[in-house]
Motif scaffolding. Structure first.
Motif, PDB file in Angstrom:
ATOM      1  N   SER A  86      50.827  36.630  -4.126  1.00 23.77           N
ATOM      2  CA  SER A  86      51.327  37.590  -3.142  1.00 23.77           C
ATOM      3  C   SER A  86      51.201  38.998  -3.713  1.00 23.77           C
ATOM      4  CB  SER A  86      52.780  37.286  -2.776  1.00 23.77           C
ATOM      5  OG  SER A  86      53.612  37.378  -3.918  1.00 23.77           O
ATOM      6  N   VAL A  92      51.640  47.392  -2.286  1.00 24.43           N
ATOM      7  CA  VAL A  92      51.520  47.495  -0.824  1.00 24.43           C
ATOM      8  C   VAL A  92      51.859  48.915  -0.383  1.00 24.43           C
ATOM      9  CG1 VAL A  92      52.465  46.708   1.389  1.00 24.43           C
ATOM     10  CG2 VAL A  92      51.969  45.041  -0.423  1.00 24.43           C
ATOM     11  N   GLU A  93      52.942  49.447  -0.951  1.00 20.16           N
ATOM     12  CA  GLU A  93      53.358  50.812  -0.610  1.00 20.16           C
ATOM     13  C   GLU A  93      52.259  51.814  -0.968  1.00 20.16           C
ATOM     14  OE1 GLU A  93      56.695  53.913  -2.228  1.00 20.16           O
ATOM     15  OE2 GLU A  93      57.327  51.819  -1.998  1.00 20.16           O
ATOM     16  N   CYS A  96      49.115  51.408   1.311  1.00 22.49           N
ATOM     17  CA  CYS A  96      49.324  51.985   2.652  1.00 22.49           C
ATOM     18  C   CYS A  96      49.233  53.510   2.606  1.00 22.49           C
ATOM     19  CB  CYS A  96      50.674  51.538   3.211  1.00 22.49           C
ATOM     20  SG  CYS A  96      50.684  49.789   3.693  1.00 22.49           S
ATOM     21  N   GLN A  97      49.737  54.089   1.516  1.00 24.15           N
ATOM     22  CA  GLN A  97      49.680  55.550   1.370  1.00 24.15           C
ATOM     23  C   GLN A  97      48.246  56.057   1.278  1.00 24.15           C
ATOM     24  OE1 GLN A  97      52.024  56.447  -2.088  1.00 24.15           O
ATOM     25  NE2 GLN A  97      53.985  56.248  -1.006  1.00 24.15           N
ATOM     26  N   SER A 101      44.586  49.365   5.398  1.00 25.62           N
ATOM     27  CA  SER A 101      45.304  48.809   6.555  1.00 25.62           C
ATOM     28  C   SER A 101      46.120  47.579   6.166  1.00 25.62           C
ATOM     29  CB  SER A 101      44.314  48.440   7.658  1.00 25.62           C
ATOM     30  OG  SER A 101      43.566  47.304   7.285  1.00 25.62           O
ATOM     31  N   GLU A 102      47.123  47.313   6.979  1.00 27.46           N
ATOM     32  CA  GLU A 102      47.974  46.162   6.749  1.00 27.46           C
ATOM     33  C   GLU A 102      47.172  44.865   6.856  1.00 27.46           C
ATOM     34  OE1 GLU A 102      51.959  44.920   8.720  1.00 27.46           O
ATOM     35  OE2 GLU A 102      52.051  47.096   8.384  1.00 27.46           O
ATOM     36  N   SER A 103      46.251  44.831   7.808  1.00 25.01           N
ATOM     37  CA  SER A 103      45.442  43.613   7.980  1.00 25.01           C
ATOM     38  C   SER A 103      44.527  43.390   6.769  1.00 25.01           C
ATOM     39  CB  SER A 103      44.631  43.664   9.271  1.00 25.01           C
ATOM     40  OG  SER A 103      43.696  44.715   9.232  1.00 25.01           O
ATOM     41  N   LEU A 105      45.248  44.284   3.724  1.00 23.04           N
ATOM     42  CA  LEU A 105      46.146  43.806   2.660  1.00 23.04           C
ATOM     43  C   LEU A 105      46.513  42.337   2.870  1.00 23.04           C
ATOM     44  CD1 LEU A 105      48.478  46.910   2.257  1.00 23.04           C
ATOM     45  CD2 LEU A 105      46.731  46.107   0.654  1.00 23.04           C
ATOM     46  N   GLU A 106      46.731  41.960   4.124  1.00 21.65           N
ATOM     47  CA  GLU A 106      47.037  40.550   4.419  1.00 21.65           C
ATOM     48  C   GLU A 106      45.863  39.661   4.032  1.00 21.65           C
ATOM     49  OE1 GLU A 106      48.026  40.563   8.573  1.00 21.65           O
ATOM     50  OE2 GLU A 106      50.019  41.445   8.205  1.00 21.65           O
ATOM     51  N   GLU A 109      45.716  39.380   0.228  1.00 24.37           N
ATOM     52  CA  GLU A 109      46.764  38.475  -0.247  1.00 24.37           C
ATOM     53  C   GLU A 109      46.416  37.021   0.073  1.00 24.37           C
ATOM     54  OE1 GLU A 109      51.349  39.090  -0.254  1.00 24.37           O
ATOM     55  OE2 GLU A 109      50.825  38.194   1.689  1.00 24.37           O
TER      56      GLU A 109
END
Length: 176
Positions: A86, A92-93, A96-97, A101-103, A105-106, A109
């Motif tokens: 994970s 992650v923080e 994102c900065q 993108s969140e996707s 990162l997903e 992971e």
């Protein structure tokens, strides 16, 4: 794992887990013309080997260092991921900065978790056969690193000897 597990794995076609010759194996050997005496001698010699390996397991067990997938992460991956694959919250923080993108990162992971899970499955499968997969992988890494250092030292020697550039293992202008 134990030597006995390896012995059983190597001889499981002909021998029982207690080191005795299987009846089917004896019958098959008889059908190929082996004498009872030769079969008995063969069975006894392997039973002696089995007993010796079992005794060694009891009195002098082999070291079994435990390596996890995390031990094979690069230093950068260790900053980004937890041992289970994970993502670390601080990474992650940061990601994102800087606009990841969140996707994405997903997905990252998800891939790392699969890698960790695959390592664990392979390691367990090898352990059933008496093979320490992690130690085997680590020895390979250590050997690869040793080879790199040796090649680099050889290149330094070759440069001092004015060897032709095309015979060098690395680009001479690379900072190694």
């Amino acid at each position: 794992m134990s030597r006995i597990k390896r012995w059983i794995n190597m001889n499981n076609e002909e021998f029982n887990p207690d080191g005795s010759l299987k009846d089917e194996a004896r019958q098959q050997m008889l059908s190929t013309g082996m004498s009872n005496e030769a079969i008995t001698d063969y069975a006894l010699s392997l039973k002696e080997e089995y007993d010796e390996w079992k005794h060694l397991d009891e009195t002098d067990p082999e070291p079994w260092p435990i390596y996890t997938a995390y031990d094979f992460f690069t230093e950068q991956e260790k900053k980004e991921f937890n041992p289970d694959g994970s993502l670390r919250p601080e990474y992650v923080e940061y990601a994102c900065q800087i606009g990841i993108s969140e996707s994405a990162l997903e997905q990252l992971e998800w891939r790392k978790k699969i890698e960790v899970d695959d390592y664990n499955k392979v390691s367990a499968k090898y352990a059933e056969k008496g093979i320490n997969f992690g130690a085997w992988q680590m020895r390979g890494r250590i050997e690869d690193n040793r080879t790199y250092v040796q090649r680099r030292q050889q290149m330094e020697q070759d440069l001092r000897n004015f060897e032709p550039e095309d015979s060098l293992p690395f680009d001479k202008d690379t900072s190694y």
